[in-house]
Design a protein around this motif. Structure first.
Motif, PDB file in Angstrom:
ATOM      1  N   ASN A 102      13.281 -22.518  11.057  1.00 25.40           N
ATOM      2  CA  ASN A 102      14.655 -22.980  11.265  1.00 25.40           C
ATOM      3  C   ASN A 102      15.184 -22.673  12.658  1.00 25.40           C
ATOM      4  OD1 ASN A 102      14.790 -23.911   8.623  1.00 25.40           O
ATOM      5  ND2 ASN A 102      15.539 -21.960   7.838  1.00 25.40           N
ATOM      6  N   SER A 103      14.725 -21.564  13.255  1.00 26.26           N
ATOM      7  CA  SER A 103      15.292 -21.127  14.536  1.00 26.26           C
ATOM      8  C   SER A 103      14.419 -21.454  15.735  1.00 26.26           C
ATOM      9  CB  SER A 103      15.541 -19.614  14.502  1.00 26.26           C
ATOM     10  OG  SER A 103      14.296 -18.914  14.445  1.00 26.26           O
ATOM     11  N   GLY A 104      13.114 -21.653  15.482  1.00 21.33           N
ATOM     12  CA  GLY A 104      12.195 -21.847  16.608  1.00 21.33           C
ATOM     13  C   GLY A 104      11.810 -20.552  17.288  1.00 21.33           C
ATOM     14  N   ILE A 105      12.293 -19.424  16.754  1.00 26.65           N
ATOM     15  CA  ILE A 105      11.945 -18.115  17.321  1.00 26.65           C
ATOM     16  C   ILE A 105      10.691 -17.610  16.620  1.00 26.65           C
ATOM     17  CG2 ILE A 105      12.710 -15.735  17.667  1.00 26.65           C
ATOM     18  CD1 ILE A 105      15.587 -16.771  17.548  1.00 26.65           C
ATOM     19  N   ARG A 106       9.659 -17.314  17.378  1.00 27.97           N
ATOM     20  CA  ARG A 106       8.407 -16.840  16.785  1.00 27.97           C
ATOM     21  C   ARG A 106       8.621 -15.444  16.211  1.00 27.97           C
ATOM     22  NH1 ARG A 106       3.411 -17.400  20.679  1.00 27.97           N
ATOM     23  NH2 ARG A 106       2.440 -16.632  18.752  1.00 27.97           N
ATOM     24  N   THR A 107       8.357 -15.304  14.940  1.00 23.44           N
ATOM     25  CA  THR A 107       8.592 -14.052  14.235  1.00 23.44           C
ATOM     26  C   THR A 107       7.403 -13.760  13.341  1.00 23.44           C
ATOM     27  OG1 THR A 107      10.898 -14.786  14.108  1.00 23.44           O
ATOM     28  CG2 THR A 107      10.350 -12.789  12.914  1.00 23.44           C
ATOM     29  N   ALA A 108       7.061 -12.490  13.220  1.00 21.72           N
ATOM     30  CA  ALA A 108       5.924 -12.103  12.382  1.00 21.72           C
ATOM     31  C   ALA A 108       6.346 -10.977  11.445  1.00 21.72           C
ATOM     32  CB  ALA A 108       4.751 -11.651  13.252  1.00 21.72           C
ATOM     33  N   PHE A 109       5.740 -10.970  10.272  1.00 24.09           N
ATOM     34  CA  PHE A 109       5.980  -9.903   9.300  1.00 24.09           C
ATOM     35  C   PHE A 109       4.710  -9.084   9.133  1.00 24.09           C
ATOM     36  CE2 PHE A 109       5.427  -8.367   4.953  1.00 24.09           C
ATOM     37  CZ  PHE A 109       6.559  -7.573   4.811  1.00 24.09           C
ATOM     38  N   ALA A 110       4.839  -7.774   9.138  1.00 26.69           N
ATOM     39  CA  ALA A 110       3.683  -6.903   8.929  1.00 26.69           C
ATOM     40  C   ALA A 110       4.113  -5.702   8.107  1.00 26.69           C
ATOM     41  CB  ALA A 110       3.099  -6.445  10.270  1.00 26.69           C
ATOM     42  N   ARG A 111       3.210  -5.214   7.278  1.00 29.35           N
ATOM     43  CA  ARG A 111       3.473  -4.008   6.495  1.00 29.35           C
ATOM     44  C   ARG A 111       2.470  -2.941   6.889  1.00 29.35           C
ATOM     45  NH1 ARG A 111       0.741  -2.323   2.128  1.00 29.35           N
ATOM     46  NH2 ARG A 111      -0.038  -4.405   1.607  1.00 29.35           N
ATOM     47  N   GLN A 112       2.952  -1.709   7.021  1.00 30.17           N
ATOM     48  CA  GLN A 112       2.073  -0.587   7.318  1.00 30.17           C
ATOM     49  C   GLN A 112       1.979   0.312   6.097  1.00 30.17           C
ATOM     50  OE1 GLN A 112       3.782   1.292  10.754  1.00 30.17           O
ATOM     51  NE2 GLN A 112       2.790  -0.111  12.187  1.00 30.17           N
ATOM     52  N   GLY A 113       0.788   0.798   5.827  1.00 33.23           N
ATOM     53  CA  GLY A 113       0.612   1.694   4.699  1.00 33.23           C
ATOM     54  C   GLY A 113       0.531   0.939   3.376  1.00 33.23           C
ATOM     55  N   PRO A 114       0.478   1.682   2.287  1.00 32.54           N
ATOM     56  CA  PRO A 114       0.365   1.042   0.964  1.00 32.54           C
ATOM     57  C   PRO A 114       1.623   0.276   0.605  1.00 32.54           C
ATOM     58  CG  PRO A 114       0.769   3.402   0.743  1.00 32.54           C
ATOM     59  CD  PRO A 114       0.517   3.157   2.184  1.00 32.54           C
ATOM     60  N   ALA A 115       1.461  -0.695  -0.288  1.00 32.10           N
ATOM     61  CA  ALA A 115       2.619  -1.489  -0.725  1.00 32.10           C
ATOM     62  C   ALA A 115       3.616  -0.597  -1.447  1.00 32.10           C
ATOM     63  CB  ALA A 115       2.149  -2.619  -1.643  1.00 32.10           C
ATOM     64  N   PRO A 116       4.893  -0.700  -1.104  1.00 32.73           N
ATOM     65  CA  PRO A 116       5.900   0.160  -1.749  1.00 32.73           C
ATOM     66  C   PRO A 116       6.140  -0.252  -3.195  1.00 32.73           C
ATOM     67  CG  PRO A 116       6.984  -1.438  -0.346  1.00 32.73           C
ATOM     68  CD  PRO A 116       5.501  -1.614  -0.126  1.00 32.73           C
ATOM     69  N   VAL A 117       6.431   0.714  -4.009  1.00 35.06           N
ATOM     70  CA  VAL A 117       6.805   0.451  -5.400  1.00 35.06           C
ATOM     71  C   VAL A 117       8.315   0.638  -5.487  1.00 35.06           C
ATOM     72  CG1 VAL A 117       6.520   1.107  -7.808  1.00 35.06           C
ATOM     73  CG2 VAL A 117       4.577   1.244  -6.245  1.00 35.06           C
ATOM     74  N   LEU A 118       9.037  -0.480  -5.603  1.00 37.53           N
ATOM     75  CA  LEU A 118      10.498  -0.435  -5.597  1.00 37.53           C
ATOM     76  C   LEU A 118      11.028  -0.963  -6.919  1.00 37.53           C
ATOM     77  CD1 LEU A 118      11.111  -1.983  -2.064  1.00 37.53           C
ATOM     78  CD2 LEU A 118      11.037   0.421  -2.643  1.00 37.53           C
ATOM     79  N   ASP A 119      12.185  -0.426  -7.337  1.00 37.19           N
ATOM     80  CA  ASP A 119      12.815  -0.993  -8.517  1.00 37.19           C
ATOM     81  C   ASP A 119      13.551  -2.273  -8.122  1.00 37.19           C
ATOM     82  OD1 ASP A 119      15.298  -0.302  -7.386  1.00 37.19           O
ATOM     83  OD2 ASP A 119      15.293   1.654  -8.377  1.00 37.19           O
ATOM     84  N   LYS A 120      14.050  -3.003  -9.115  1.00 38.66           N
ATOM     85  CA  LYS A 120      14.665  -4.302  -8.859  1.00 38.66           C
ATOM     86  C   LYS A 120      15.900  -4.200  -7.957  1.00 38.66           C
ATOM     87  CE  LYS A 120      11.941  -7.132 -10.939  1.00 38.66           C
ATOM     88  NZ  LYS A 120      11.186  -8.136 -10.134  1.00 38.66           N
ATOM     89  N   ALA A 121      16.684  -3.141  -8.167  1.00 38.18           N
ATOM     90  CA  ALA A 121      17.893  -2.980  -7.348  1.00 38.18           C
ATOM     91  C   ALA A 121      17.532  -2.789  -5.886  1.00 38.18           C
ATOM     92  CB  ALA A 121      18.713  -1.798  -7.853  1.00 38.18           C
ATOM     93  N   ALA A 122      16.514  -1.986  -5.609  1.00 37.82           N
ATOM     94  CA  ALA A 122      16.093  -1.751  -4.231  1.00 37.82           C
ATOM     95  C   ALA A 122      15.515  -3.025  -3.614  1.00 37.82           C
ATOM     96  CB  ALA A 122      15.065  -0.620  -4.177  1.00 37.82           C
ATOM     97  N   GLU A 123      14.737  -3.780  -4.384  1.00 40.15           N
ATOM     98  CA  GLU A 123      14.194  -5.031  -3.875  1.00 40.15           C
ATOM     99  C   GLU A 123      15.293  -6.016  -3.520  1.00 40.15           C
ATOM    100  OE1 GLU A 123      11.331  -6.626  -6.580  1.00 40.15           O
ATOM    101  OE2 GLU A 123       9.700  -5.459  -5.711  1.00 40.15           O
ATOM    102  N   THR A 124      16.327  -6.086  -4.371  1.00 41.88           N
ATOM    103  CA  THR A 124      17.455  -6.986  -4.096  1.00 41.88           C
ATOM    104  C   THR A 124      18.145  -6.592  -2.804  1.00 41.88           C
ATOM    105  OG1 THR A 124      17.771  -7.386  -6.460  1.00 41.88           O
ATOM    106  CG2 THR A 124      19.624  -7.857  -5.010  1.00 41.88           C
TER     107      THR A 124
END
Length: 211
Positions: free
Chosen positions: A189-211
């Motif tokens: 939508n913006s034309g701005i190059r953006t990347a997503f990366a995660r470091q470490g193990p996948a977090p275990v979050l409850d639904k409220a935290a994910e929201t």
């Protein structure tokens, strides 16, 4: 102070915290006093307090250093007030806010599903039926093509509304997939190059935290 700790005032003179309070509380109070004496600065703390009957209160205490005529710290003084009721009200407000958030998110989820599953499907079916109509003239062909473009725009609007209300990926695949898609959409939508990366193990979050 005597009423708070359940000891007649005449019996308090000369007693230390260790003689008045349970050991764990007394050590905490003494640690605060030592910090004020060491730093020479005022400190405000919220401390638990248990009376002789075992009832728990929360006390807000402002501790200040006592100086002698040479400016040396020789002790501390404290001004305390019972904030138990205030903390109870704050906790109730927090619980209410969390409950309201849950209700809002559930409503968003329902509306998003209705837009995506019901209205989106109806528009898709209508588009397919319109696209299958026989074309008898260039004028009718042009009209249908224009209408199909408008229906494509309507489908895109419905999809974006559904996703902005409550991303289906958040419930289906979790926070990581939702964030990856969010970044991809932002880039598109913006034309701005953006990347997503995660470091470490996948977090275990409850639904409220994910929201």
């Amino acid at each position: 102070f005597g009423r708070t700790c359940g000891v007649p005032p005449r019996k308090l003179a000369g007693k230390t915290d260790l003689k008045i309070w349970p050991k764990d509380l007394a050590e905490r109070y003494r640690a605060d006093d030592r910090e004020v004496m060491r730093s020479g600065r005022v400190k405000k703390v919220e401390e638990p307090l248990v009376d002789r009957a075992g009832a728990m209160s929360i006390i807000e205490t402002i501790k200040v250093p006592i100086l002698n005529e040479r400016g040396q710290v020789i002790g501390t003084a404290g001004i305390a007030r019972d904030i138990t009721e205030r903390k109870r009200i704050e906790a109730s407000r927090q619980q209410l806010a969390e409950r309201l958030l849950d209700v809002q998110e559930e409503e968003r989820k329902n509306i998003s599903a209705m837009l995506h599953d019901h209205l989106g499907q109806l528009l898709t079916l209508a588009r397919l039926e319109l696209g299958s109509l026989p074309l008898r003239s260039e004028a009718s062909k042009k009209t249908i093509q224009n209408t199909l473009r408008k229906m494509d725009e309507a489908l895109a609007v419905v999809r974006n509304m559904a996703i902005s209300l409550r991303p289906p990926l958040l419930d289906d695949l979790g926070i990581e997939a939702a964030l990856e898609t969010l970044v991809e959409d932002f880039t598109g939508n913006s034309g701005i190059r953006t990347a997503f990366a995660r470091q470490g193990p996948a977090p275990v979050l409850d639904k409220a935290a994910e929201t």
